[in-house]
Design a protein around this motif. Structure first.
Motif, PDB file in Angstrom:
ATOM      1  N   ALA A   1       0.841  -1.212   0.000  1.00 35.21           N
ATOM      2  CA  ALA A   1       0.000   0.000   0.000  1.00 35.21           C
ATOM      3  C   ALA A   1       0.867   1.251   0.000  1.00 35.21           C
ATOM      4  N   GLU A   2       0.372   2.289  -0.664  1.00 30.47           N
ATOM      5  CA  GLU A   2       1.113   3.558  -0.757  1.00 30.47           C
ATOM      6  C   GLU A   2       1.194   4.247   0.603  1.00 30.47           C
ATOM      7  N   VAL A   3       0.134   4.098   1.411  1.00 33.04           N
ATOM      8  CA  VAL A   3       0.145   4.678   2.767  1.00 33.04           C
ATOM      9  C   VAL A   3      -0.225   3.583   3.757  1.00 33.04           C
ATOM     10  N   LYS A   4       0.553   3.460   4.832  1.00 31.18           N
ATOM     11  CA  LYS A   4       0.259   2.473   5.879  1.00 31.18           C
ATOM     12  C   LYS A   4       0.211   3.175   7.225  1.00 31.18           C
ATOM     13  N   LEU A   5      -0.858   2.888   7.933  1.00 30.29           N
ATOM     14  CA  LEU A   5      -1.097   3.584   9.192  1.00 30.29           C
ATOM     15  C   LEU A   5      -1.484   2.564  10.260  1.00 30.29           C
ATOM     16  N   TYR A   6      -0.929   2.730  11.470  1.00 27.15           N
ATOM     17  CA  TYR A   6      -1.355   1.915  12.604  1.00 27.15           C
ATOM     18  C   TYR A   6      -1.954   2.865  13.626  1.00 27.15           C
ATOM     19  N   VAL A   7      -3.262   2.745  13.824  1.00 23.39           N
ATOM     20  CA  VAL A   7      -3.973   3.647  14.733  1.00 23.39           C
ATOM     21  C   VAL A   7      -4.219   2.925  16.045  1.00 23.39           C
ATOM     22  N   THR A   8      -3.821   3.543  17.152  1.00 22.17           N
ATOM     23  CA  THR A   8      -3.999   2.874  18.429  1.00 22.17           C
ATOM     24  C   THR A   8      -4.370   3.877  19.511  1.00 22.17           C
ATOM     25  N   ALA A   9      -4.696   3.379  20.702  1.00 24.22           N
ATOM     26  CA  ALA A   9      -4.957   4.211  21.883  1.00 24.22           C
ATOM     27  C   ALA A   9      -4.955   3.266  23.078  1.00 24.22           C
ATOM     28  N   ALA A  10      -4.803   3.817  24.274  1.00 23.71           N
ATOM     29  CA  ALA A  10      -4.786   2.997  25.486  1.00 23.71           C
ATOM     30  C   ALA A  10      -6.108   2.229  25.614  1.00 23.71           C
ATOM     31  N   PRO A  11      -6.059   0.975  26.084  1.00 25.70           N
ATOM     32  CA  PRO A  11      -7.271   0.149  26.173  1.00 25.70           C
ATOM     33  C   PRO A  11      -8.410   0.812  26.952  1.00 25.70           C
ATOM     34  N   GLU A  12      -8.105   1.492  28.071  1.00 22.48           N
ATOM     35  CA  GLU A  12      -9.169   2.119  28.879  1.00 22.48           C
ATOM     36  C   GLU A  12      -9.860   3.220  28.080  1.00 22.48           C
ATOM     37  N   ILE A  13      -9.085   3.933  27.294  1.00 25.53           N
ATOM     38  CA  ILE A  13      -9.661   5.016  26.488  1.00 25.53           C
ATOM     39  C   ILE A  13     -10.514   4.440  25.360  1.00 25.53           C
ATOM     40  N   ARG A  14     -10.026   3.386  24.749  1.00 14.01           N
ATOM     41  CA  ARG A  14     -10.815   2.749  23.681  1.00 14.01           C
ATOM     42  C   ARG A  14     -12.114   2.173  24.241  1.00 14.01           C
ATOM     43  N   ALA A  15     -12.028   1.563  25.429  1.00 12.96           N
ATOM     44  CA  ALA A  15     -13.231   0.978  26.041  1.00 12.96           C
ATOM     45  C   ALA A  15     -14.246   2.071  26.358  1.00 12.96           C
ATOM     46  N   GLU A  16     -13.768   3.219  26.835  1.00  8.58           N
ATOM     47  CA  GLU A  16     -14.668   4.327  27.166  1.00  8.58           C
ATOM     48  C   GLU A  16     -15.378   4.838  25.898  1.00  8.58           C
ATOM     49  N   ARG A  17     -14.626   4.940  24.806  1.00  4.51           N
ATOM     50  CA  ARG A  17     -15.229   5.378  23.530  1.00  4.51           C
ATOM     51  C   ARG A  17     -16.285   4.382  23.059  1.00  4.51           C
ATOM     52  N   ARG A  18     -15.939   3.102  23.121  1.00  2.00           N
ATOM     53  CA  ARG A  18     -16.869   2.074  22.657  1.00  2.00           C
ATOM     54  C   ARG A  18     -18.122   2.054  23.522  1.00  2.00           C
ATOM     55  N   TYR A  19     -17.916   2.231  24.861  1.00  2.40           N
ATOM     56  CA  TYR A  19     -19.050   2.263  25.802  1.00  2.40           C
ATOM     57  C   TYR A  19     -20.012   3.389  25.417  1.00  2.40           C
ATOM     58  N   ALA A  20     -19.469   4.594  25.196  1.00  2.00           N
ATOM     59  CA  ALA A  20     -20.308   5.750  24.845  1.00  2.00           C
ATOM     60  C   ALA A  20     -21.067   5.491  23.541  1.00  2.00           C
ATOM     61  N   GLU A  21     -20.379   4.862  22.596  1.00  5.05           N
ATOM     62  CA  GLU A  21     -20.978   4.587  21.289  1.00  5.05           C
ATOM     63  C   GLU A  21     -22.139   3.579  21.422  1.00  5.05           C
ATOM     64  N   LEU A  22     -21.926   2.541  22.222  1.00  7.32           N
ATOM     65  CA  LEU A  22     -22.960   1.509  22.380  1.00  7.32           C
ATOM     66  C   LEU A  22     -24.157   2.056  23.162  1.00  7.32           C
ATOM     67  N   VAL A  23     -23.883   2.873  24.188  1.00  9.23           N
ATOM     68  CA  VAL A  23     -24.972   3.482  24.963  1.00  9.23           C
ATOM     69  C   VAL A  23     -25.789   4.411  24.052  1.00  9.23           C
ATOM     70  N   ALA A  24     -25.081   5.173  23.203  1.00  9.68           N
ATOM     71  CA  ALA A  24     -25.783   6.086  22.283  1.00  9.68           C
ATOM     72  C   ALA A  24     -26.675   5.307  21.325  1.00  9.68           C
ATOM     73  N   ARG A  25     -26.300   4.055  21.054  1.00  9.95           N
ATOM     74  CA  ARG A  25     -27.134   3.230  20.166  1.00  9.95           C
ATOM     75  C   ARG A  25     -28.212   2.471  20.943  1.00  9.95           C
ATOM     76  N   GLY A  26     -28.311   2.801  22.236  1.00  9.60           N
ATOM     77  CA  GLY A  26     -29.382   2.217  23.043  1.00  9.60           C
ATOM     78  C   GLY A  26     -29.084   0.821  23.549  1.00  9.60           C
ATOM     79  N   MET A  27     -27.813   0.415  23.539  1.00  9.89           N
ATOM     80  CA  MET A  27     -27.501  -0.942  23.974  1.00  9.89           C
ATOM     81  C   MET A  27     -27.268  -0.984  25.478  1.00  9.89           C
ATOM     82  N   ASP A  28     -27.650  -2.112  26.065  1.00 10.45           N
ATOM     83  CA  ASP A  28     -27.580  -2.268  27.510  1.00 10.45           C
ATOM     84  C   ASP A  28     -26.218  -2.868  27.880  1.00 10.45           C
ATOM     85  N   VAL A  29     -25.229  -1.997  28.113  1.00 12.06           N
ATOM     86  CA  VAL A  29     -23.870  -2.472  28.410  1.00 12.06           C
ATOM     87  C   VAL A  29     -23.327  -1.765  29.650  1.00 12.06           C
ATOM     88  N   THR A  30     -22.301  -2.345  30.273  1.00 10.95           N
ATOM     89  CA  THR A  30     -21.652  -1.681  31.414  1.00 10.95           C
ATOM     90  C   THR A  30     -20.219  -1.341  30.996  1.00 10.95           C
TER      91      THR A  30
END
Ligand code: C5P
Length: 201
Positions: A118-147
């Motif tokens: 590939a002409e451009v290669k990117l590895y996107v990452t973030a600390a697990p706690e931060i990723r979990a917090e983002r995913r949590y907010a996203e799932l709650v916004a979609r009305g899912m019942d998660v903790t």
């Protein structure tokens, strides 16, 4: 001449948002390759055999609206360890990457296995706690019942399975640019990726 942007990274790192923004900005096609594994996982949960499901995947499978939740994510990472499943999905991804208008593919093994040139290669990452917090907010916004605890546990389990598997494990390709979005807003992360692609075009 095709132009390919390959993006890898763990769950909720921001790679999906970055990929969609790049495709829109540069008029390229976008493939979220996680969707392929999610669709195979969903068919397995419905009782089918994984390798057969991967070999007969259809566009309708990818359009199912139950593929975005945590159950589909977990099913995806379980079928993704099977080498024959990965092999069955290879050609589709490689031909997608050759789209004349250019293509952005995001997943776990795009820089390392699917599009190593590939002409451009990117590895996107973030600390697990931060990723979990983002995913949590996203799932709650979609009305899912998660903790919070449940989402963090899922993220860590999926990281371990994706990074620990023998075939095409998640790893930053040695020649990929690493973008750690832990301390970045999404706009800043997108701007950094746009800059990188603009310089390579
Ligand atoms: O990116 P997404 O969260 O939709 O991916 C779901 C799962 O599919 C990942 O956890 C991983 O196990 C698998 N996957 C993969 N290779 C890819 C994309 C996704 O193994 N290129």
């Amino acid at each position: 001449m095709s132009f390919t942007v390959a993006i890898d990274g763990p769950a909720a790192s921001g790679k999906g948002t970055i990929s969609r923004a790049l495709a829109a900005r540069f008029g390229m096609r976008h493939l979220d390759t996680g969707l392929l594994y999610r669709a195979v996982g969903a068919r397995v949960d419905a009782g089918e055999e994984a390798i057969a499901a991967a070999r007969t995947l259809t566009p309708e499978d990818l359009a199912r609206d139950d593929l975005r939740g945590p159950a589909a994510a977990s099913a995806a990472s379980r079928v993704a360890v099977i080498p024959e499943v990965r092999a069955a999905l290879l050609d589709f991804q490689r031909s997608f990457a050759r789209a004349p208008e250019g293509a952005v593919l995001d997943g776990r093994d795009i820089c390392t296995v699917i599009c190593p040139d590939a002409e451009v290669k990117l590895y996107v990452t973030a600390a697990p706690e931060i990723r979990a917090e983002r995913r949590y907010a996203e799932l709650v916004a979609r009305g899912m019942d998660v903790t919070r605890e449940g989402v963090l546990k899922d993220v860590l389990a999926r990281d371990a399975r994706d990074m620990g598997r023998a075939d095409a494990p998640l790893v930053a390709a040695p020649d990929a640019t690493v973008l750690d979005t832990s301390e970045m807003g999404i706009e800043e992360a997108v701007a950094a990726a746009v800059d990188l692609v603009a310089r390579a075009r």
